[in-house]
Design a protein around this motif. Structure first.
Motif, mmCIF file in Angstrom:
data_model
loop_
_atom_site.group_PDB
_atom_site.id
_atom_site.type_symbol
_atom_site.label_atom_id
_atom_site.label_comp_id
_atom_site.label_asym_id
_atom_site.label_seq_id
_atom_site.Cartn_x
_atom_site.Cartn_y
_atom_site.Cartn_z
ATOM 1 N N SER A 91 0.834 -1.191 0.000
ATOM 2 C CA SER A 91 0.000 0.000 0.000
ATOM 3 C C SER A 91 0.876 1.251 0.000
ATOM 4 O O SER A 91 2.041 1.208 0.383
ATOM 5 N N SER A 93 0.253 5.802 0.396
ATOM 6 C CA SER A 93 -0.639 6.936 0.568
ATOM 7 C C SER A 93 0.025 8.164 -0.035
ATOM 8 O O SER A 93 1.241 8.303 0.020
ATOM 9 N N THR A 109 -5.187 6.603 -0.328
ATOM 10 C CA THR A 109 -4.428 5.377 -0.107
ATOM 11 C C THR A 109 -4.849 4.340 -1.135
ATOM 12 O O THR A 109 -6.035 4.153 -1.381
ATOM 13 N N SER A 111 -4.176 0.252 -1.999
ATOM 14 C CA SER A 111 -3.628 -0.987 -1.456
ATOM 15 C C SER A 111 -4.057 -2.152 -2.335
ATOM 16 O O SER A 111 -5.121 -2.122 -2.956
#
Length: 164
Positions: A91, A93, A109, A111
Motif C-alpha cells: 500500500s 498513501s 491510499t 492498497s
C-alpha cells in the motif's frame, strides 16, 4: 589579447565576487562563495578544487531549476507527494497539495490485496479523505468516485494479460 590581473585584497574580493556573479548570472556561486571559500581555507582545497566545487554546485542548481521550470510549464493538473509506502502491506498513501479540485486536505491510499484461491488475481482498494470547498460533500464524493473508477479501469486495462 591582454588579460587584466586584479590584485584584490581579501576584503575587496567579497564584493568583487558578488558583483561578478550578479553580472554573469551565477546565483548559486554567489550564494555559496563565502562558505566554499571558508571550507577551502579550512580543508586546504586547491584552487582547481575550489573552482570545481562552485561550478558543480551552479550546474546542479541550474539542472534543478530547469526541471522545476519544465514541470511548471507543463501545467500538470496537480502536485502530489508520497506520504507513506509499505511494501509488505502493498500500500501507499499520497496527498494532493495543489489541485483543480474543490477540496482541501486530500489524502488517498491505494492498497493491493490477494484474492483467496486465485493466485493470479488481486483486489485493489483506492480510498481518500478530503474537505469539500464550495461544493457539497455528495458532489465532491461523486467527483472522486468517477476519478477512482476511471483510474481503476485504466489499471485493469494495463494489467490484463500479465501473469504473476
Amino acid at each position: 589579447m591582454t588579460t587584466a590581473h586584479h590584485a584584490l585584497t581579501a576584503q575587496a574580493s567579497d564584493p568583487a565576487i558578488d558583483t561578478a556573479c550578479r553580472l554573469l548570472r551565477l546565483p548559486t556561486m554567489r550564494a555559496r562563495a563565502a562558505d566554499t571559500i571558508a571550507r577551502a581555507e579550512r580543508e586546504g582545497l586547491s584552487y582547481a578544487g575550489f573552482l570545481a566545487e562552485l561550478l558543480m554546485a551552479e550546474c546542479e542548481d541550474r539542472d534543478r531549476r530547469r526541471a522545476e521550470r519544465r514541470i511548471r510549464a507543463a501545467h500538470f493538473p496537480r502536485e502530489k507527494s508520497l506520504r507513506e509506502f509499505d511494501h509488505t502491506a502493498r500500500s501507499y498513501s499520497y496527498a494532493i497539495e495543489q489541485a483543480p479540485f474543490p477540496v482541501t486536505g486530500y489524502l488517498s491510499t491505494l492498497s493491493v490485496h490477494p484474492v483467496p484461491g486465485r493466485a493470479a488475481a488481486a483486489r485493489v482498494e483506492w480510498s481518500g479523505s478530503f474537505t469539500p470547498v464550495g461544493v457539497s460533500d455528495a458532489d465532491a464524493e461523486e467527483l472522486f468516485h468517477g476519478i477512482y473508477t476511471d483510474g481503476l479501469a485504466a489499471l485493469l486495462k494495463t494489467t490484463q494479460g500479465w501473469r504473476g
